[in-house]
Scaffold this motif. Structure first.
Motif, short mmCIF file in Angstrom:
data_model
loop_
_atom_site.label_atom_id
_atom_site.label_comp_id
_atom_site.label_asym_id
_atom_site.label_seq_id
_atom_site.Cartn_x
_atom_site.Cartn_y
_atom_site.Cartn_z
N SER A 89 34.29 -30.87 -22.94
CA SER A 89 34.16 -31.74 -21.76
C SER A 89 32.69 -32.00 -21.46
N LYS A 90 32.37 -33.29 -21.25
CA LYS A 90 30.98 -33.68 -20.93
C LYS A 90 30.81 -34.07 -19.47
N ILE A 91 31.89 -34.64 -18.89
CA ILE A 91 31.86 -34.98 -17.47
C ILE A 91 33.09 -34.37 -16.81
N ILE A 92 32.97 -34.19 -15.49
CA ILE A 92 34.13 -33.73 -14.72
C ILE A 92 34.34 -34.70 -13.56
N ILE A 93 35.59 -35.06 -13.34
CA ILE A 93 35.96 -35.89 -12.20
C ILE A 93 36.62 -34.97 -11.19
N LEU A 94 36.10 -34.99 -9.97
CA LEU A 94 36.60 -34.12 -8.91
C LEU A 94 37.25 -34.94 -7.81
N GLY A 95 38.50 -34.64 -7.52
CA GLY A 95 39.17 -35.22 -6.36
C GLY A 95 38.99 -34.28 -5.17
N ILE B 116 43.09 -46.78 -14.28
CA ILE B 116 41.65 -46.95 -14.51
C ILE B 116 41.21 -46.22 -15.78
N ILE B 117 41.64 -44.98 -15.94
CA ILE B 117 41.25 -44.20 -17.14
C ILE B 117 41.70 -44.93 -18.40
N PHE B 118 42.94 -45.40 -18.44
CA PHE B 118 43.46 -46.08 -19.63
C PHE B 118 42.73 -47.39 -19.88
N GLU B 119 42.38 -48.12 -18.82
CA GLU B 119 41.62 -49.36 -18.97
C GLU B 119 40.21 -49.07 -19.50
N LEU B 120 39.55 -48.05 -18.95
CA LEU B 120 38.18 -47.73 -19.37
C LEU B 120 38.09 -47.48 -20.87
N PRO C 9 29.05 -25.08 -19.87
CA PRO C 9 27.72 -25.69 -19.76
C PRO C 9 27.61 -27.08 -20.40
N ASN C 10 28.65 -27.53 -21.12
CA ASN C 10 28.60 -28.88 -21.69
C ASN C 10 28.78 -29.97 -20.64
N ILE C 11 29.28 -29.61 -19.46
CA ILE C 11 29.42 -30.60 -18.38
C ILE C 11 28.02 -31.00 -17.93
N GLN C 12 27.74 -32.31 -18.07
CA GLN C 12 26.40 -32.81 -17.74
C GLN C 12 26.38 -33.69 -16.50
N THR C 13 27.56 -34.18 -16.10
CA THR C 13 27.63 -35.11 -14.98
C THR C 13 28.93 -34.89 -14.23
N ILE C 14 28.86 -35.05 -12.91
CA ILE C 14 30.03 -34.90 -12.04
C ILE C 14 30.27 -36.24 -11.35
N PHE C 15 31.54 -36.68 -11.36
CA PHE C 15 31.94 -37.86 -10.60
C PHE C 15 32.98 -37.45 -9.58
N CYS C 16 32.80 -37.92 -8.36
CA CYS C 16 33.74 -37.61 -7.28
C CYS C 16 34.64 -38.82 -7.05
N ASN C 17 35.94 -38.57 -7.02
CA ASN C 17 36.93 -39.60 -6.76
C ASN C 17 37.06 -39.74 -5.24
N GLY C 18 36.18 -40.53 -4.66
CA GLY C 18 36.23 -40.80 -3.22
C GLY C 18 35.21 -40.01 -2.41
N GLY C 19 35.07 -40.44 -1.16
CA GLY C 19 34.05 -39.89 -0.27
C GLY C 19 34.29 -38.46 0.18
N LYS C 20 35.54 -38.09 0.40
CA LYS C 20 35.84 -36.73 0.87
C LYS C 20 35.40 -35.70 -0.17
N ALA D 187 30.90 -46.76 -14.60
CA ALA D 187 29.70 -45.92 -14.60
C ALA D 187 29.91 -44.69 -15.47
N ILE D 188 31.13 -44.21 -15.55
CA ILE D 188 31.45 -43.03 -16.35
C ILE D 188 31.06 -43.22 -17.81
N LEU D 189 31.25 -44.44 -18.31
CA LEU D 189 31.04 -44.72 -19.73
C LEU D 189 29.60 -44.46 -20.17
N LYS D 190 28.66 -44.57 -19.24
CA LYS D 190 27.24 -44.37 -19.57
C LYS D 190 26.94 -42.89 -19.87
#
Length: 162
Positions: free
Chosen positions: A16-22, A46-50, A106-117, A157-160
């Motif tokens: 895993s290189k990125i993690i998406i957090l809800g 969205i994931i399937f489209e990306l 430690p391979n996780i390099q970027t975190i994306f949050c699914n929404g403001g909360k 943005a995830i794709l970058k």
């Protein structure tokens, strides 16, 4: 006293290189024991489209698509009290051990949050100057009413980072 609800274990591996957090699973997800199980939630679409993958309802196949593209999945909140599925109804939350998970993987390099909360809670847990960058994306929830196209565009943005 409201019922306490609990998040699911993380979907993660050593690739895993990125993690998406809800924030924490909604009622439909808790009922089905699956991340983003509500049919109106756009996360899986969205994931399937990306990644130009063929859409499937099969949960195991969905998880394998995440793994194939080196994406981990978890929630910022481990447990809380909440009636319904609204993030605004979350009370008395306990955070997941995000920093510990990131140390273990430690391979996780970027975190994306699914929404403001999830983003606000993550800032509380990790602080604003955490060693791994984290970003907020528009919530895939049907309650976040911007168009699917706009959500998809911002989620690109995830794709970058892969």
């Amino acid at each position: 006293m409201q019922n306490r609800i609990f998040s699911f274990p993380p979907i993660i591996d050593n690739d895993s290189k990125i993690i998406i957090l809800g924030s924490i699973p909604g009622a439909k997800s808790l009922e089905k024991q699956q991340y983003y199980a509500h049919p109106q939630n756009k996360f899986w679409k969205i994931i399937f489209e990306l990644f130009n993958e063929n859409f499937t309802e099969d949960y195991e196949e969905r998880l394998s698509i995440l793994k194939k593209h080196n994406i981990a999945l978890w929630d910022v909140i481990d447990s809380c009290e909440r009636k319904g599925s609204l993030d605004s109804e979350i009370k008395n939350e306990e955070a997941n051990q995000i920093a510990e998970l990131l140390e273990e993987f430690p391979n996780i390099q970027t975190i994306f949050c699914n929404g403001g909360k999830s983003f606000k809670n993550l800032q509380k847990v990790l602080g604003k100057d955490f060693k791994i960058p984290f970003y907020v994306l528009p919530s895939t929830s049907p309650l976040h009413t911007i168009s699917f196209e706009k959500k998809l565009e911002e989620w690109k943005a995830i794709l970058k980072f892969l």
